[in-house]
Write a protein that holds these residues in place. Structure first.
Motif, PDB file in Angstrom:
ATOM      1  N   VAL A  69       0.859  -1.184   0.000  1.00 38.99           N
ATOM      2  CA  VAL A  69       0.000   0.000   0.000  1.00 38.99           C
ATOM      3  C   VAL A  69       0.896   1.235   0.000  1.00 38.99           C
ATOM      4  N   LEU A  70       0.687   2.075  -1.000  1.00 41.85           N
ATOM      5  CA  LEU A  70       1.354   3.383  -1.035  1.00 41.85           C
ATOM      6  C   LEU A  70       0.289   4.391  -0.595  1.00 41.85           C
ATOM      7  N   ASP A  71       0.504   4.966   0.591  1.00 40.36           N
ATOM      8  CA  ASP A  71      -0.480   5.899   1.150  1.00 40.36           C
ATOM      9  C   ASP A  71      -0.203   7.289   0.573  1.00 40.36           C
ATOM     10  N   ALA A  72      -0.984   7.630  -0.463  1.00 44.95           N
ATOM     11  CA  ALA A  72      -0.784   8.925  -1.131  1.00 44.95           C
ATOM     12  C   ALA A  72      -1.630  10.021  -0.493  1.00 44.95           C
ATOM     13  N   ASP A  73      -2.321   9.656   0.594  1.00 44.51           N
ATOM     14  CA  ASP A  73      -3.127  10.641   1.323  1.00 44.51           C
ATOM     15  C   ASP A  73      -2.197  11.299   2.351  1.00 44.51           C
ATOM     16  N   ILE A  74      -1.380  12.222   1.868  1.00 44.38           N
ATOM     17  CA  ILE A  74      -0.279  12.761   2.681  1.00 44.38           C
ATOM     18  C   ILE A  74      -0.777  13.596   3.863  1.00 44.38           C
ATOM     19  N   THR A  75      -1.858  14.340   3.661  1.00 40.98           N
ATOM     20  CA  THR A  75      -2.322  15.191   4.772  1.00 40.98           C
ATOM     21  C   THR A  75      -3.306  14.465   5.696  1.00 40.98           C
ATOM     22  N   GLY A  76      -3.801  13.317   5.270  1.00 37.80           N
ATOM     23  CA  GLY A  76      -4.721  12.565   6.138  1.00 37.80           C
ATOM     24  C   GLY A  76      -4.396  11.089   6.120  1.00 37.80           C
ATOM     25  N   PRO A  77      -3.134  10.735   6.468  1.00 35.74           N
ATOM     26  CA  PRO A  77      -2.728   9.320   6.327  1.00 35.74           C
ATOM     27  C   PRO A  77      -3.361   8.426   7.394  1.00 35.74           C
ATOM     28  N   THR A 118       0.752  12.461  15.246  1.00 36.64           N
ATOM     29  CA  THR A 118      -0.221  13.564  15.298  1.00 36.64           C
ATOM     30  C   THR A 118       0.341  14.862  14.710  1.00 36.64           C
ATOM     31  N   ASP A 119       1.613  14.842  14.264  1.00 32.42           N
ATOM     32  CA  ASP A 119       2.171  16.049  13.631  1.00 32.42           C
ATOM     33  C   ASP A 119       1.413  16.332  12.337  1.00 32.42           C
ATOM     34  N   PRO A 120       0.918  17.555  12.160  1.00 35.14           N
ATOM     35  CA  PRO A 120       0.213  17.835  10.901  1.00 35.14           C
ATOM     36  C   PRO A 120       1.208  18.035   9.762  1.00 35.14           C
ATOM     37  N   VAL A 121       0.792  17.696   8.556  1.00 37.76           N
ATOM     38  CA  VAL A 121       1.632  17.952   7.377  1.00 37.76           C
ATOM     39  C   VAL A 121       1.111  19.232   6.742  1.00 37.76           C
ATOM     40  N   ILE A 122       1.851  20.328   6.973  1.00 40.12           N
ATOM     41  CA  ILE A 122       1.392  21.623   6.452  1.00 40.12           C
ATOM     42  C   ILE A 122       2.313  21.990   5.301  1.00 40.12           C
ATOM     43  N   TRP A 123       2.077  21.350   4.188  1.00 42.47           N
ATOM     44  CA  TRP A 123       2.938  21.525   3.012  1.00 42.47           C
ATOM     45  C   TRP A 123       2.095  22.018   1.841  1.00 42.47           C
ATOM     46  N   ARG A 124       2.769  22.687   0.924  1.00 42.19           N
ATOM     47  CA  ARG A 124       2.072  23.105  -0.290  1.00 42.19           C
ATOM     48  C   ARG A 124       1.919  21.920  -1.249  1.00 42.19           C
TER      49      ARG A 124
END
Ligand SMILES: Nc1ncnc2c1ncn2[C@@H]1O[C@H](COP(=O)(O)OP(=O)(O)OP(=O)(O)O)[C@@H](O)[C@H]1O
Length: 280
Positions: A69-77, A118-124
């Motif tokens: 599984v490649l989890d491409a849901d980067i902001t909501g993994p 729980t660290d958020p991914v705040i990326w563009r």
């Protein structure tokens, strides 16, 4: 006409060489041999896309395939949590090693790289899309028969990157009955068509509830429109999954590999019979 030099910048001819679109496909590294890639998409979040992705990997693995599984849901993994993985991914000088689940499903997710889950991914968007591409190019996947890509909902940067950069062989669309099914399925189907990737079928999640007393199926959202839409779009409706507290618990406690129902059987057959797509 003079002979083609393949330098289109100095020639105005409208020939086959000029019209050949440039492939944006990213090559696998020397340590990866992924045979088929299946993308799992949905119109909006929370419809059970990660659950369906996980079940696809678990059940094809149970059938004897090597799966990932490649989890491409980067902001909501949510993939590591569903598999109960707490350890972090390790690297070698050749690349990043996927983490293996209890039954041997190979996983890569941004949550396996972050110090705290729980660290958020705040990326563009560009960075997020680049990370997904790196999960394909820089992870040492080894031999994989089926890789399932858990896409973020919608048709944004990441789905576009995945469809352009990875050799996707088929798409599974996950919907729920309360979604605006017609519009969502049509959008996903159109995107797939534009990318020239076959839609293997639809999975309607949270369709019904089994009565705890008599087992009768109760349809809390009324008669589903999904079957009608599927027929109109010419896409098979492969499965209708119930709302099941036991499944919710398996996800929440990280033991999805204990799933033991037959609801996904037609979806698994569709995936296992999906032909390898000739990439442009
Ligand atoms: N059929 C079901 N029965 C019971 N619970 C379910 C079912 N499908 C999904 N859930 C629960 O709903 C929640 C959302 O599911 P899931 O993470 O798979 O959705 P998603 O579409 O991937 O969401 P997101 O896009 O936000 O990642 C999870 O807690 C999951 O356990």
């Amino acid at each position: 006409m003079s002979e083609c030099t393949h330098d289109c910048s100095s020639c105005g001819a409208d020939c086959a060489s000029r019209n050949k679109p440039e492939s944006l496909l990213e090559a696998q590294n020397a340590f990866s041999n992924v045979k088929k890639v299946i993308a799992v998409v949905s119109g909006k979040g929370g419809v059970g896309k990660s659950l369906v992705t996980s079940l696809l990997a678990v059940l094809t693995r149970r059938n004897g395939h090597s799966t990932a599984v490649l989890d491409a849901d980067i902001t909501g993994p949510s993939i590591p949590k569903i598999f109960g993985i707490r350890e972090k991914a390790m690297g070698t000088e050749d690349g990043i090693l996927p983490v293996e689940s209890r039954t041997g499903v190979k996983l890569m997710s941004v949550n396996l790289l972050l110090e705290n889950d729980t660290d958020p991914v705040i990326w563009r968007g560009a960075l997020i899309a680049g990370t997904v591409k790196q999960f394909w190019t820089d992870v040492l996947w080894g031999d994989v028969d089926f890789m399932f890509v858990d896409m973020p909902p919608g048709t944004g940067d990441v789905p576009l990157t995945v469809f352009q950069s990875l050799p996707v062989d088929g798409i599974i669309i996950v919907t729920s009955p309360q979604e605006l099914v017609g519009m969502i399925v049509e959008k996903a189907a159109k995107m797939a068509k534009m990318m020239n990737i076959p839609v293997l079928g639809l999975v309607e999640n949270m369709s019904w509830i089994g009565c705890p007393d008599c087992g009768k199926k109760i349809f809390p959202f009324g008669e589903s429109q999904t079957a009608k839409v599927a027929l109109e779009e010419g896409i098979p409706l492969l499965a209708q999954l119930p709302i099941d507290p036991a499944v919710a618990k398996e996800c929440d406690t990280g033991v999805i590999e204990l799933f033991n129902e037959d609801w996904m059987d037609p979806v698994i057959s569709a995936v296992e019979n999906c032909p390898k797509r000739i990439q442009n």
